[in-house]
Design a protein around this motif. Structure first.
Motif, short mmCIF file in Angstrom:
data_model
loop_
_atom_site.label_atom_id
_atom_site.label_comp_id
_atom_site.label_asym_id
_atom_site.label_seq_id
_atom_site.Cartn_x
_atom_site.Cartn_y
_atom_site.Cartn_z
N ASP A 186 0.96 -1.18 0.07
CA ASP A 186 -0.19 -0.03 0.10
C ASP A 186 0.79 1.30 -0.14
O ASP A 186 0.45 2.42 0.06
CB ASP A 186 -1.04 -0.08 1.02
CG ASP A 186 -2.02 -1.00 1.14
OD1 ASP A 186 -2.40 -1.39 -0.03
OD2 ASP A 186 -2.47 -1.39 2.18
N ASP A 187 2.16 1.17 -0.03
CA ASP A 187 2.97 2.19 0.14
C ASP A 187 3.29 2.97 -1.35
O ASP A 187 3.29 2.17 -2.32
CB ASP A 187 4.57 2.03 0.64
CG ASP A 187 4.63 1.39 1.95
OD1 ASP A 187 3.51 1.85 2.86
OD2 ASP A 187 5.40 0.48 2.29
N VAL A 188 3.12 4.21 -1.21
CA VAL A 188 3.28 5.11 -2.46
C VAL A 188 4.56 6.07 -2.17
O VAL A 188 4.51 6.65 -1.09
CB VAL A 188 2.05 5.82 -2.73
CG1 VAL A 188 2.18 6.67 -3.95
CG2 VAL A 188 1.04 5.08 -2.89
N PHE A 189 5.40 5.93 -3.27
CA PHE A 189 6.53 6.80 -3.07
C PHE A 189 6.51 8.05 -4.10
O PHE A 189 6.31 7.63 -5.45
CB PHE A 189 7.77 5.83 -3.33
CG PHE A 189 7.98 4.82 -2.57
CD1 PHE A 189 8.35 5.02 -1.21
CD2 PHE A 189 7.43 3.48 -2.75
CE1 PHE A 189 8.56 3.71 -0.44
CE2 PHE A 189 7.41 2.49 -1.80
CZ PHE A 189 8.03 2.73 -0.70
N ALA A 190 6.73 9.22 -3.74
CA ALA A 190 6.44 10.31 -4.76
C ALA A 190 7.84 10.91 -4.90
O ALA A 190 8.68 10.98 -4.04
CB ALA A 190 5.83 11.52 -3.97
N PHE A 191 8.05 11.32 -6.36
CA PHE A 191 9.26 11.59 -6.78
C PHE A 191 8.95 12.83 -7.62
O PHE A 191 7.65 12.92 -8.23
CB PHE A 191 9.91 10.70 -7.65
CG PHE A 191 10.57 9.45 -6.71
CD1 PHE A 191 11.72 9.56 -6.07
CD2 PHE A 191 9.78 8.53 -6.49
CE1 PHE A 191 12.19 8.40 -5.32
CE2 PHE A 191 10.37 7.46 -5.65
CZ PHE A 191 11.44 7.30 -5.14
#
Length: 94
Positions: A40-45
């Motif tokens: 469920d983890d979302v990583f924003a870049f």
């Protein structure tokens, strides 16, 4: 087919991510990545450039992340509304 992106962490370990979405917001283009359906983890870049070309820079500012989240929600709502309209159009009898 989902696009895969491989990034190295701070220890040099390669990790594979799925590209969920990318979108412009203000002066930057943001990229949201996940580690697959089981996470469920979302990583924003955001996309930046260095002497070698485009690079992904992690978003670490909470206020910036809140703006990204709001824009993502807006985009998803818009897509959902478009899908509902398509379903309604398909159900019409002429």
């Amino acid at each position: 087919m989902e696009e895969k992106i491989i990034l190295e962490d701070e220890n040099g370990v390669a990790r594979e991510f799925d590209l969920e979405v990318s979108f412009p917001l203000g002066e930057k283009t943001y990229v949201l990545l996940t580690e697959g359906e089981e996470s469920d983890d979302v990583f924003a870049f955001f996309i930046d450039e260095d002497e070698e070309g485009e690079i992904l820079v992690p978003v670490e500012d909470e206020a910036e992340f809140a703006l990204i989240e709001a824009e993502y929600d807006r985009i998803m709502d818009e897509e959902y509304d478009d899908l509902e309209e398509e379903d309604e159009d398909e159900g019409e009898v002429e």
